[in-house]
Design an enzyme around this catalytic site. Structure first.
Site, PDB file in Angstrom:
ATOM      1  N   ASP A 100       1.022  -2.115  12.229  1.00 21.56           N
ATOM      2  CA  ASP A 100       1.420  -2.690  10.682  1.00 21.56           C
ATOM      3  C   ASP A 100       1.805  -4.150  10.882  1.00 21.56           C
ATOM      4  O   ASP A 100       2.894  -4.252  11.612  1.00 21.56           O
ATOM      5  CB  ASP A 100       2.740  -1.602  10.330  1.00 21.56           C
ATOM      6  CG  ASP A 100       3.036  -1.974   8.902  1.00 21.56           C
ATOM      7  OD1 ASP A 100       3.056  -3.107   8.657  1.00 21.56           O
ATOM      8  OD2 ASP A 100       2.950  -1.194   7.957  1.00 21.56           O
ATOM      9  N   ARG A 120       0.819  -1.052  -0.003  1.00 17.21           N
ATOM     10  CA  ARG A 120      -0.048  -0.146  -0.120  1.00 17.21           C
ATOM     11  C   ARG A 120       0.857   1.293  -0.044  1.00 17.21           C
ATOM     12  O   ARG A 120       1.656   1.293   0.999  1.00 17.21           O
ATOM     13  CB  ARG A 120      -0.776  -0.210   1.353  1.00 17.21           C
ATOM     14  CG  ARG A 120      -2.250   0.569   1.313  1.00 17.21           C
ATOM     15  CD  ARG A 120      -2.929   0.352   2.181  1.00 17.21           C
ATOM     16  NE  ARG A 120      -2.299   0.963   3.510  1.00 17.21           N
ATOM     17  CZ  ARG A 120      -3.109   1.250   4.613  1.00 17.21           C
ATOM     18  NH1 ARG A 120      -4.461   1.019   4.668  1.00 17.21           N
ATOM     19  NH2 ARG A 120      -2.552   1.773   5.744  1.00 17.21           N
ATOM     20  N   THR A 176      -0.517   7.878  -0.939  1.00 15.10           N
ATOM     21  CA  THR A 176      -2.112   7.574  -1.770  1.00 15.10           C
ATOM     22  C   THR A 176      -2.850   6.393  -1.154  1.00 15.10           C
ATOM     23  O   THR A 176      -4.039   6.394  -1.222  1.00 15.10           O
ATOM     24  CB  THR A 176      -1.742   7.354  -3.066  1.00 15.10           C
ATOM     25  OG1 THR A 176      -1.217   5.926  -3.286  1.00 15.10           O
ATOM     26  CG2 THR A 176      -1.000   8.056  -4.068  1.00 15.10           C
ATOM     27  N   ASP A 211       5.182  -5.307   9.320  1.00 14.62           N
ATOM     28  CA  ASP A 211       6.327  -4.801  10.326  1.00 14.62           C
ATOM     29  C   ASP A 211       6.567  -5.541  11.372  1.00 14.62           C
ATOM     30  O   ASP A 211       7.714  -6.122  11.888  1.00 14.62           O
ATOM     31  CB  ASP A 211       6.358  -3.242  10.534  1.00 14.62           C
ATOM     32  CG  ASP A 211       6.784  -2.337   9.318  1.00 14.62           C
ATOM     33  OD1 ASP A 211       7.201  -2.918   8.575  1.00 14.62           O
ATOM     34  OD2 ASP A 211       6.313  -1.298   9.432  1.00 14.62           O
TER      35      ASP A 211
END
Ligand code: PRP
Ligand code: URA
Length: 209
Positions: free
Chosen positions: A200, A104, A108, A203
């Site tokens: 995340d 992603r 944006t 991560d």
């Protein structure tokens, strides 16, 4: 419209709390993600068709059941979907594994496809697309677009944490796809992260924080 099912088994709720906790480190996070994936695989496979098969027990001939449906392909959306593959394979060991690389864009929030490798005969297979997070829904929709473009027709989407926004986007774009999630969370924040969420997922799984 495909169904959206939250699989809120007590074991799943407990394990989800562990991975939501920011103190949980990479090793434990990875283990528990796989444990949840295993439990989700059990539920997702509940409606798999079975057929009669004649066998002989040590005592007598007998008619019993065996799986009869389409061959399963597990398709993780890279990277974070990889964290769910081993857990799913524990319960569906004969499944093939396809890969869709999708990240992603941080500015944006749009998904960008960077890798795709899939088994042949997709129309004849049951695909389980796995990704821990369904946030805006952009990555899931793009991944499923890519799979359908290559002939896939039977797709289920399996995640750990879903935002209401992402569920709606995915259902609108792909009404034939059933969605299974361990949780329906509250909402997205202004950066497209799920609240309360778990941060995340990629991560935390791979230690790239
Ligand atoms: C995360 C997650 C999903 C996506 C969800 O991946 O694993 O693929 O974001 O967000 P969306 O629903 O708004 O598209 P990310 O882009 O962080 O890539 P990574 O798995 O490589 O870390
Ligand atoms: N991707 C993640 O890994 N976490 C979120 O909360 C949203 C998207």
């Amino acid at each position: 419209m495909g169904k959206f099912q939250v699989i809120n088994h007590p074991l799943i709720q407990h394990k989800l709390t562990i991975i939501r906790d920011k103190r949980t480190g990479t090793k434990y996070f990875r283990e528990v993600v796989n444990e949840i994936a295993r439990l989700l695989a059990y539920e997702v496979s509940r409606e798999m068709p079975v057929e009669d098969v004649e066998i002989e027990t040590p005592l007598i001939k007998s008619t019993q059941k065996q799986l009869s449906g389409k061959k399963v392909v597990i398709v993780p959306i890279l990277r974070a979907g990889l964290g769910m593959v081993d857990g799913m394979l524990d319960l569906i060991p004969a499944a093939k594994v396809g890969h869709v690389g999708m990240y992603r864009d941080h500015e944006t929030m749009e998904p960008v496809e960077y890798f795709i490798k899939l088994p042949s005969d997709l129309p004849d297979r049951q695909l389980l697309v796995v990704d821990p997070m369904l946030a805006t829904g952009g990555s899931a929709v793009a991944a499923i677009d890519a799979l359908k473009k290559r002939g896939a027709t039977n797709i289920k989407f399996v995640c750990l944490v879903a935002a209401p926004e992402g569920v709606k986007v995915l259902q609108d774009a792909h009404p034939d796809v059933d969605i299974y999630s361990a949780s329906l969370d509250d909402k997205l924040n202004e950066n497209g992260y799920i609240l309360p969420g778990l941060g995340d997922a990629g991560d935390r799984l791979f230690g790239t924080l």
